[in-house]
Structure formats: structure tokens, C-alpha cells
Design an enzyme around this catalytic site. Structure first.
Site, mmCIF file in Angstrom:
data_model
loop_
_atom_site.group_PDB
_atom_site.id
_atom_site.type_symbol
_atom_site.label_atom_id
_atom_site.label_comp_id
_atom_site.label_asym_id
_atom_site.label_seq_id
_atom_site.Cartn_x
_atom_site.Cartn_y
_atom_site.Cartn_z
ATOM 1 N N PHE A 63 0.808 -1.215 0.000
ATOM 2 C CA PHE A 63 0.000 0.000 0.000
ATOM 3 C C PHE A 63 0.845 1.271 0.000
ATOM 4 O O PHE A 63 0.322 2.376 0.129
ATOM 5 C CB PHE A 63 -0.952 0.000 1.202
ATOM 6 C CG PHE A 63 -1.870 -1.182 1.214
ATOM 7 C CD1 PHE A 63 -2.900 -1.281 0.292
ATOM 8 C CD2 PHE A 63 -1.695 -2.214 2.118
ATOM 9 C CE1 PHE A 63 -3.744 -2.380 0.283
ATOM 10 C CE2 PHE A 63 -2.524 -3.319 2.119
ATOM 11 C CZ PHE A 63 -3.554 -3.407 1.192
ATOM 12 N N CYS A 64 2.139 1.117 -0.125
ATOM 13 C CA CYS A 64 3.056 2.257 -0.122
ATOM 14 C C CYS A 64 3.330 2.679 -1.562
ATOM 15 O O CYS A 64 3.738 1.869 -2.391
ATOM 16 C CB CYS A 64 4.357 1.863 0.579
ATOM 17 S SG CYS A 64 5.461 3.234 0.883
ATOM 18 N N HIS A 65 3.103 3.961 -1.866
ATOM 19 C CA HIS A 65 3.307 4.447 -3.229
ATOM 20 C C HIS A 65 4.793 4.450 -3.592
ATOM 21 O O HIS A 65 5.619 4.894 -2.788
ATOM 22 C CB HIS A 65 2.765 5.872 -3.383
ATOM 23 C CG HIS A 65 1.289 5.978 -3.181
ATOM 24 N ND1 HIS A 65 0.721 6.133 -1.937
ATOM 25 C CD2 HIS A 65 0.258 5.949 -4.061
ATOM 26 C CE1 HIS A 65 -0.596 6.200 -2.059
ATOM 27 N NE2 HIS A 65 -0.903 6.087 -3.334
ATOM 28 N N MET A 99 7.864 5.945 5.355
ATOM 29 C CA MET A 99 8.058 4.502 5.197
ATOM 30 C C MET A 99 9.422 4.187 4.601
ATOM 31 O O MET A 99 10.044 3.173 4.950
ATOM 32 C CB MET A 99 6.946 3.903 4.335
ATOM 33 C CG MET A 99 5.551 4.049 4.939
ATOM 34 S SD MET A 99 5.446 3.631 6.700
ATOM 35 C CE MET A 99 6.019 1.944 6.713
ATOM 36 N N GLU A 100 9.903 5.053 3.727
ATOM 37 C CA GLU A 100 11.232 4.844 3.151
ATOM 38 C C GLU A 100 12.313 4.980 4.218
ATOM 39 O O GLU A 100 13.273 4.192 4.252
ATOM 40 C CB GLU A 100 11.468 5.841 2.015
ATOM 41 C CG GLU A 100 10.751 5.537 0.727
ATOM 42 C CD GLU A 100 9.250 5.770 0.778
ATOM 43 O OE1 GLU A 100 8.540 5.268 -0.098
ATOM 44 O OE2 GLU A 100 8.763 6.458 1.702
ATOM 45 N N ASP A 114 22.096 -10.282 10.125
ATOM 46 C CA ASP A 114 22.562 -11.304 9.181
ATOM 47 C C ASP A 114 24.075 -11.482 9.241
ATOM 48 O O ASP A 114 24.580 -12.613 9.236
ATOM 49 C CB ASP A 114 22.137 -10.918 7.765
ATOM 50 C CG ASP A 114 22.649 -11.893 6.733
ATOM 51 O OD1 ASP A 114 22.410 -13.100 6.890
ATOM 52 O OD2 ASP A 114 23.313 -11.449 5.770
#
Length: 254
Positions: A63-65, A99-100, A114
């Protein structure tokens, strides 16, 4: 399910900053500081992973553009028993970069996990949070609370549409006003705000080239702000939904 419709939003310079932290054994931290992690330089790899994560945000989150990234930077701070990551993401877009920035930090922390999982089984990603954001609607949008508006329109249907938008912005209606809005009829404008008119025309054309020629005019007449809208429901809705929040800004700067 669907994404949020951002069609009516304005492209502006936006920035977001995020933060994250992962707890490590002191022995693991020592290896990081001495650049002895078997997989390589952890600090530099973590920065690269964060940049990569920011670029992939639109693919990871449905849902993130997907928006253009003009700048991404990661800072890594190695402490005694933890590692902190700071991200900054910037660009010109219709929606923000929260969000980025958060994805950049999260991806960076996962890279630490990791690269160190064979060395440290006690690692815990303790925190990921947004620090700040800027450049969006909240920075320039101003309501019209307490602003007196004189609204004129021959077409009652179009008048009702504009009236509803103005009420939603908090305006009150009066004969003597500081904001005059006319739908269809011209009002005298002493000084047009050409820069804003050009921006409105550009966005208007991009939305519907077939409507070109039906201009929206904005300017000053004595001490009042004048807005002239064409007799078009589409144009009226476009103006208020995209530029309605700028009206209050203009009045405040007068």
C-alpha cells in the site's frame, strides 16, 4: 483493498528521518569496531543495505506508493553494547518519505543481524521509530477559522459545492469580507498572484488537458483576497481539494 488516492496532492519537497537500535554482545561490538566480522565491513555494508531498503520500499509494502528518492543517507553509531542507525530520506513527491526512512533503518538493522548471526545469538532489534518528517500538508495547510468569506455564484448547485468546502475549512460567510470568491463572474483584481496562478494552471492541465482555457484566477483587491472560479464542478473541486489549504497561508502573509 486499495492504496490511498493522492491524485489531488501537491508535489513538494519532503523529508523523513528514522532511528533504530540493535543490542549486541560486547564481544560482537569489539569485532565490528576492529573490522573483524567474517563477512566484511559491517558498518559500510549496513549503510548500503539501508539505502537499498529505502529504494525497495514500494515493492515491499503493497500500500506504499513508489516515489522518487532524491537523497538517502545512513549513519551508523557503534556503542558498547548496541549499534544505532539513523536514516534521512528526501525527495519531491505527493506523499511523504516516512516509510522509506523506516524501511532504510529496518533493512540496515537486519543486515547487522545477518552479518553477526553466526557470532551472536543474543541479538535483539530493540527499537525502530520515526524521528521527524517535514514538507507535507501539515507544513503549509492553514484552515480558514475566523475568516469571513463573500461567496457569489448564480448556479446554486456550484455555490453549494464551494460553500461545503469553505465550511469544512472553517470559514464563515459575510457581505463584508477579507476573502471574495466568485464562480463565473469576474471581480476586479488589482494585483494578480501570477506565480500561484501558473502552478494551478499546470496542475489543472496535467489532470485534464481538455479543460484548458477555463482559468482560475487569484489576486488582491485592496485588502481582500479575490478568487475567481469557472462554472465547472470539476474545476471547483480540483481547486479546493488541491489548493484549498493555501488560501489561509495567503491571508496570513498579507
Amino acid at each position: 483493498m486499495r492504496t490511498v488516492d493522492i491524485t489531488t496532492k501537491i508535489e513538494t519537497l519532503r523529508e523523513a528521518k528514522a532511528y533504530g537500535r540493535i543490542r549486541l554482545k560486547p564481544e560482537t561490538v569489539k569485532l565490528i569496531k576492529e573490522n573483524k566480522v567474517p563477512k566484511g565491513n559491517l558498518v559500510e555494508a549496513t549503510k548500503l543495505s539501508g539505502i537499498f531498503g529505502a529504494k525497495k520500499t514500494g515493492e515491499l509494502l503493497p500500500f506504499c506508493h513508489p516515489i522518487p528518492l532524491d537523497f538517502v543517507a545512513l549513519e551508523v553509531k557503534v556503542n558498547e553494547d548496541n549499534l544505532e542507525v539513523f536514516s534521512t530520506v528526501r525527495g519531491i513527491a505527493r506523499t511523504g518519505y516516512e516509510m522509506e526512512a523506516l524501511t532504510a533503518v529496518t533493512t540496515a538493522l537486519l543486515n547487522v543481524y545477518d552479518m553477526c548471526k553466526a557470532l551472536d545469538d543474543s541479538m535483539v532489534i530493540e527499537e525502530v521509530k520515526l524521528l521527524e518528517k517535514s514538507g507535507g500538508k501539515s507544513d503549509w495547510f492553514r484552515r480558514l477559522d475566523g475568516v469571513k468569506v463573500n461567496l457569489h455564484a448564480e448556479n446554486e448547485g456550484l455555490r453549494k459545492i464551494a460553500e461545503d468546502y469553505l465550511k469544512e475549512l472553517g470559514a464563515t460567510f459575510a457581505e463584508e469580507a477579507e476573502l471574495y470568491i466568485s464562480i463565473g463572474d469576474n471581480l476586479p483584481i488589482n494585483k494578480e498572484i501570477r506565480s500561484l496562478e501558473r502552478v494551478i494552471s499546470l496542475y489543472d492541465f496535467r489532470r485534464n488537458p481538455k479543460e484548458v482555457g477555463k482559468e482560475i484566477r487569484v489576486g488582491w483587491s485592496d485588502d481582500a483576497l479575490i478568487i475567481i472560479l469557472p462554472e465547472s464542478e470539476e474545476k471547483i473541486r480540483f481547486f479546493f481539494e488541491t489548493f484549498g489549504g493555501i488560501i489561509g497561508n495567503l491571508l496570513c502573509r498579507r
